[in-house]
Design an enzyme around this catalytic site. Structure first.
Site, PDB file in Angstrom:
ATOM      1  N   ARG A 197      40.175  42.845  41.404  1.00 19.39           N
ATOM      2  CA  ARG A 197      40.106  43.745  40.232  1.00 19.39           C
ATOM      3  C   ARG A 197      39.078  43.263  39.210  1.00 19.39           C
ATOM      4  NH1 ARG A 197      42.198  45.668  43.825  1.00 19.39           N
ATOM      5  NH2 ARG A 197      44.258  46.624  43.993  1.00 19.39           N
TER       6      ARG A 197
ATOM      7  N   SER B  72      49.004  51.359  37.875  1.00 19.92           N
ATOM      8  CA  SER B  72      49.549  49.996  37.954  1.00 19.92           C
ATOM      9  C   SER B  72      49.202  49.214  36.688  1.00 19.92           C
ATOM     10  CB  SER B  72      48.977  49.272  39.179  1.00 19.92           C
ATOM     11  OG  SER B  72      49.398  49.894  40.366  1.00 19.92           O
TER      12      SER B  72
ATOM     13  N   GLU C 167      46.331  44.794  34.320  1.00 20.50           N
ATOM     14  CA  GLU C 167      45.345  45.508  35.127  1.00 20.50           C
ATOM     15  C   GLU C 167      44.807  46.694  34.342  1.00 20.50           C
ATOM     16  OE1 GLU C 167      45.263  48.033  39.294  1.00 20.50           O
ATOM     17  OE2 GLU C 167      46.239  46.062  39.273  1.00 20.50           O
TER      18      GLU C 167
END
Length: 298
Positions: free
Chosen positions: A171, A220, A290
């Site tokens: 990520r 998420s 995130e």
């Protein structure tokens, strides 16, 4: 940082004090000092070149993985429209505009008989967003399929960077604030259209069954800290259903926060921090966000 009283001329749409809540999935948050929707690549380049260098610039895609704080976003928010949403196939390689959605890319790959990109059906965002953050789902990530990315730099330049230049990790990429992804090339393998569609259908059904897709959410919330799953840590910390103001942890999927009762952005962010504190206290793991959080704290 300079307050921008009057932006450079542009052919695209410029809006002062533009509400961002309608443009993000949480449906909460403040305004952009300026919202710029460029007409095309040259319009974007000319605008950024003329913009004072100390005015911040932020790209906005579908707003699916974003908390816009209630105090709003300084400088210019750039939103890529239809001119940046095209997807074309050349053999097993797809050239995708920075504004194209994951669904559009995976559908174009199916139509071209290209497999390996089905997982993009499960990423609720645009090419610009998931290339920037090395987005992933269902065991794959952008780093597995990216050939190169084309960006407009903060000073209006244009560059194409290979996969190896992006320093991808989980990520994360090294793309800087103010660099706008306008296109990416993604590569798959030859496949059967029916099998590709079946895999896309499986992914769509799995998301529908496990995630609160029909609520005001942001996707998420926390990164998975190997070897753990974030949702398991949140669940085991007793946070499922936890609330702060109008925000709550989803009962359906504990790594999703939802705006259930007219939550402010501050409610949502405070809930995330409370969850992090509970997980650290009970599980000994420090969760990392995130979801991107941007703008001024009110």
């Amino acid at each position: 940082m300079t307050a921008l009283a009057a932006p450079p001329a542009a052919r695209g749409k410029l809006t002062a004090s533009a509400p961002l809540a309608p443009l993000v999935w949480f449906k909460a948050g403040g305004v952009a000092d300026w919202l710029f929707e460029p007409a095309d690549i040259e319009d974007l380049r000319a605008f950024l070149k003329a913009l004072p260098s100390d005015v911040p610039v932020m790209a906005l895609g579908l707003g699916s993985n974003l908390i816009v704080r209630d105090g709003g976003v300084p400088g210019v928010v750039v939103r890529l429209g239809k001119a940046f949403g095209k997807v074309s196939a050349d053999g097993e390689t797809l050239t995708c505009g920075g504004g194209a959605s994951g669904i559009a890319v995976s559908s174009a790959a199916r139509d071209a008989g290209v497999t390996g990109l089905e997982f993009l059906r499960g990423i609720p965002g645009t090419v610009g967003g998931f290339v920037r953050m090395n987005g992933g789902a269902y065991g794959r990530e952008v780093a597995d399929v990216l050939v190169d990315v084309t960006i407009v730099t903060r000073d209006g330049g244009i560059e194409t960077r290979a996969l190896s230049a992006l320093d991808y990790s989980y990520r994360h990429s090294n793309l800087q604030d103010g660099e706008i992804v306008i296109a990416a090339r993604l590569k798959g393998q030859p496949g059967e259209k029916a099998a590709i569609q079946a895999e896309m259908d499986r992914i769509a059904a799995a998301r529908e069954a496990s995630q609160p897709l029909r609520t005001r959410t942001g996707g998420s919330t926390f990164k998975n800290p190997a070897p753990h799953k974030a949702w398991e840590l949140v669940h085991n910390a007793g946070c499922r259903g936890l609330r702060v103001g109008g925000a709550e942890v989803s009962e359906k999927h504990s790594n999703f926060l939802i705006n259930s009762h007219r939550a402010t952005a501050a409610d949502i962010e405070a809930l995330g921090e409370l969850v992090r504190a509970h997980v650290l206290r009970t599980q000994g793991v420090s969760l990392e966000w995130e979801i991107q959080r941007v703008g001024r704290v009110q």
